[in-house]
Write an enzyme that holds these catalytic residues in place. Structure first.
Site, PDB file in Angstrom:
ATOM      1  N   ASP A   1       0.827  -1.201   0.000  1.00  0.00           N
ATOM      2  CA  ASP A   1       0.000   0.000   0.000  1.00  0.00           C
ATOM      3  C   ASP A   1       0.865   1.255   0.000  1.00  0.00           C
ATOM      4  O   ASP A   1       1.772   1.393   0.823  1.00  0.00           O
ATOM      5  CB  ASP A   1      -0.871  -0.024   1.272  1.00  0.00           C
ATOM      6  CG  ASP A   1      -1.764   1.188   1.395  1.00  0.00           C
ATOM      7  OD1 ASP A   1      -2.676   1.323   0.565  1.00  0.00           O
ATOM      8  OD2 ASP A   1      -1.544   2.006   2.307  1.00  0.00           O
TER       9      ASP A   1
ATOM     10  N   GLU B   1       1.190  -0.652  -4.936  1.00  0.00           N
ATOM     11  CA  GLU B   1       0.252   0.414  -5.304  1.00  0.00           C
ATOM     12  C   GLU B   1       1.065   1.670  -5.583  1.00  0.00           C
ATOM     13  O   GLU B   1       1.606   2.288  -4.667  1.00  0.00           O
ATOM     14  CB  GLU B   1      -0.751   0.692  -4.182  1.00  0.00           C
ATOM     15  CG  GLU B   1      -1.784   1.718  -4.620  1.00  0.00           C
ATOM     16  CD  GLU B   1      -2.372   2.544  -3.495  1.00  0.00           C
ATOM     17  OE1 GLU B   1      -3.468   3.074  -3.649  1.00  0.00           O
ATOM     18  OE2 GLU B   1      -1.716   2.681  -2.436  1.00  0.00           O
TER      19      GLU B   1
HETATM   20  C1  GLC Z   1      -4.053   3.478  -0.338  1.00  0.00           C
HETATM   21  C2  GLC Z   1      -5.365   2.774  -0.144  1.00  0.00           C
HETATM   22  C3  GLC Z   1      -6.365   3.743   0.409  1.00  0.00           C
HETATM   23  C4  GLC Z   1      -5.857   4.239   1.736  1.00  0.00           C
HETATM   24  C5  GLC Z   1      -4.447   4.807   1.607  1.00  0.00           C
HETATM   25  C6  GLC Z   1      -3.821   4.986   2.938  1.00  0.00           C
HETATM   26  O1  GLC Z   1      -4.127   4.474  -1.290  1.00  0.00           O
HETATM   27  O2  GLC Z   1      -5.773   2.174  -1.350  1.00  0.00           O
HETATM   28  O3  GLC Z   1      -7.633   3.175   0.540  1.00  0.00           O
HETATM   29  O4  GLC Z   1      -6.697   5.222   2.230  1.00  0.00           O
HETATM   30  O5  GLC Z   1      -3.590   3.975   0.880  1.00  0.00           O
HETATM   31  O6  GLC Z   1      -3.419   3.756   3.474  1.00  0.00           O
END
Ligand code: GLC
Ligand code: CA
Length: 555
Positions: free
Chosen positions: A198, A260
């Site tokens: 993440d 991500e």
């Molecule tokens: C990522 C997740 C999101 C979250 C953020 C903070 O972007 O997909 O849902 O709020 O990280 O962890």
């Protein structure tokens, strides 16, 4: 050497919303396990679970208080092990969401960092500033400053890119890097098959004394700017991530590391995923989707408005990612996730278009990630209370609807279509109101269904969206669509037509992006219909596509 994940077809599960097994209104791990036969029927081979660790749920689990324990609302360690082994028995791999950029402020590390400025945990986080003066003008993704006053009253501040209850970890500190590796390996040792990292692109920050240049300094303490160049994709991200990934791959060579990388462009994506860079296997970017600026009303806040897609930009971006990553790694292929409205609310104009867009996206080269419910054609829920959005801007907008010339109902409808929260609703397993087979009690997140899609009805209907997805995924699993080369045919911007080739095998995927009937010239040997979305006609050297339709043709 090929790895299992090169053929992954991922299904993203929002655990709180998939299936409630003990009727407390919250989806859980045992619920997911009960529904594995459904996932097998659909034809996916991997599930990714949004965070399931102990968390105060300020950001639905992305605020982790204890990385080694399952949130009791979702189950126990025993349930998790049962889920992993049940998945493996039916050939489904399991990915967990791994939040490594920040923790919850309820995490023991942060509690200690806060209560004792001299504890070693102080340096696990980013404390800076003095005399109640913020170090810089950077703004948080969730609004306001990234700096929150140290609750202990030292006059310092701690850094948070997201909610103020989610302090950022200090990756500069080698101890933090070791701890995060330990956590990752703990979960891999439990048998999971990979991690979704993440927000990893944010682990490095620029010199904290550096404010982002602004035109005019009015009152320095008030102005904040989301200063992405100072906290996204900095070179140290790769430096710190490399040993982390290398260690994992040494111990778990088959672990999928999926990052991500929201704002990464294609060159960074290549950097992050090139095999000899020893970082990640694949990344998810948000750059695929550029809003259609023409549909944004400049008088209303952008965040609360439904936005169409800029199709010209989309087509270019897709083909560039396909080409650039062609020899490097597998791109991810997705239309939606928990951070955006659902495909059927956000982009697809008709049910036919929801099908043809799935065809367009997932038959390209890469790893599909299907957001739960997308295979039913599910739309965003309609919320009837502003609190459901859990978002300050949305709430403010609805409260002040009259100022924008809207009734409260109109404002609710608008934000429901544009926001991410109504995309996180309970999975409708049956048509039975009020809880659609998800639970016997009211679900944790409630709203009105916008198209009554549900699993039971779709399983029984050979022409349903679900059965379309099944066919699509079985086509995706053929050698041609797994490993064939990709190239985009030169057609006008109202269609998206590409060819996949593998040795003597070849197919053309042709999708109309238009509300009009389209004629496309095609080589006459592609006349065998493999999959259809909507309606088409074939003449000798011409394909006619009805509005938003699509077809896959082979020789
Ligand atoms: C990522 C997740 C999101 C979250 C953020 C903070 O972007 O997909 O849902 O709020 O990280 O962890
Ligand atoms: Ca439950």
């Amino acid at each position: 050497m090929t790895h299992w994940y090169e053929h992954a077809i991922i299904y993203q599960i929002y655990p709180k919303s998939f299936q409630d097994s003990n009727d407390d209104g919250i989806g859980d791990l045992n619920g997911i396990r009960q529904r594995l036969p459904y996932l097998q029927q659909l034809g996916i081979n991997t599930i990714w679970l949004n965070p399931i660790f102990v968390s105060p749920q300020v950001d639905n689990g992305y605020d982790v208080a204890d990385y080694f324990k399952i949130d009791p609302r979702m189950g126990t360690m025993k349930d998790m092990k049962a889920l992993i082994s049940a998945c493996h028995q039916v050939g489904i791999h399991v990915l967990l969401d791994f939040v490594l950029n920040h923790t919850s402020d309820q995490n023991e590390w942060f509690k200690k960092a806060k209560s004792d400025p001299h504890s070693q945990y102080r340096d696990y986080y980013i404390f800076a500033g003095a005399n109640n003066q913020r170090p810089n003008n950077w703004g948080s993704f969730f609004g306001g400053s990234v700096w929150e006053p140290d609750p202990a009253g030292t006059g310092q501040f701690y850094f948070h890119l997201f909610d103020k209850h989610m302090p950022d970890l200090n990756w500069r500190n080698p101890k933090v890097r070791q701890e995060m590796l330990k956590i990752a390996e703990f979960w891999l040792a439990q048998g999971i098959d990979g991690l979704r990292l993440d927000a990893f692109i944010h682990i490095a920050k620029a010199d904290l004394r550096q404010s982002f240049p602004v035109k005019e300094i009015a009152n320095e303490n008030d102005q904040t700017i989301v200063a992405e160049p100072f906290f996204a994709n900095l070179p140290q991200v790769q430096k710190w991530l490399r040993p982390f990934c290398e260690e994992i791959k040494k111990d778990y060579p088959e672990a999928l590391l999926l990052g991500e990388a929201a704002s990464a462009n294609v060159n960074l994506a290549a950097d992050y995923t090139a095999k000899d860079h020893h970082l990640l296997d694949s990344v998810v970017t948000f750059r695929y989707f550029k809003d259609d600026q023409r549909h944004i009303d400049p008088n209303l806040p952008a965040a609360v408005q439904p936005k169409g897609l800029d199709w010209d930009a989309f087509k270019k971006t897709q083909v560039i990612w396909q080409q650039t990553l062609g020899q490097v790694s597998q791109p991810t292929l997705y239309w939606s996730n928990h951070d955006m409205p659902r495909l059927a609310s956000r982009i697809a104009k008709t049910e036919t278009q929801a099908r043809s867009l799935a065809m367009l996206m997932y038959l390209q080269r890469g790893i599909p990630i299907i957001y739960y419910g997308e295979e039913l054609g599910l739309k965003n829920l309609l919320f009837t209370a502003k609190e459901e959005f859990n978002d300050q801007e949305a709430e403010r907008f609805i409260t002040k609807a009259a100022d924008w010339g809207l009734t409260k109902a109109e404002a609710l409808k608008m934000v429901s279509q544009a926001h991410k929260m109504p995309a996180r609703g309970p999975m409708p397993w049956t048509a039975k109101k009020p809880n659609y087979g998800f639970s016997k009690v009211s679900p944790w997140l409630e709203g009105q269904s916008q198209n009554n899609a549900n699993v039971q009805a779709e399983l029984d209907d050979p022409d349903s969206m679900f059965n379309f997805y099944r066919q699509l995924l079985s086509l995706k699993k053929t050698a041609l669509f797994q490993s064939g080369s990709f190239y985009l045919l030169a057609t006008a911007n109202d269609s998206y037509v590409y060819q996949r080739d593998l040795a003597n095998d070849s197919a053309i995927v042709a999708v109309s992006l238009s509300s009009q009937k389209l004629r496309i010239k095609l080589p006459s040997e592609y006349r065998k219909v493999m999959l259809t979305a909507g309606q088409h006609y074939l003449n000798k050297d011409e394909l006619i596509l009805m509005p938003y339709s699509g077809v896959v043709l082979s020789k």
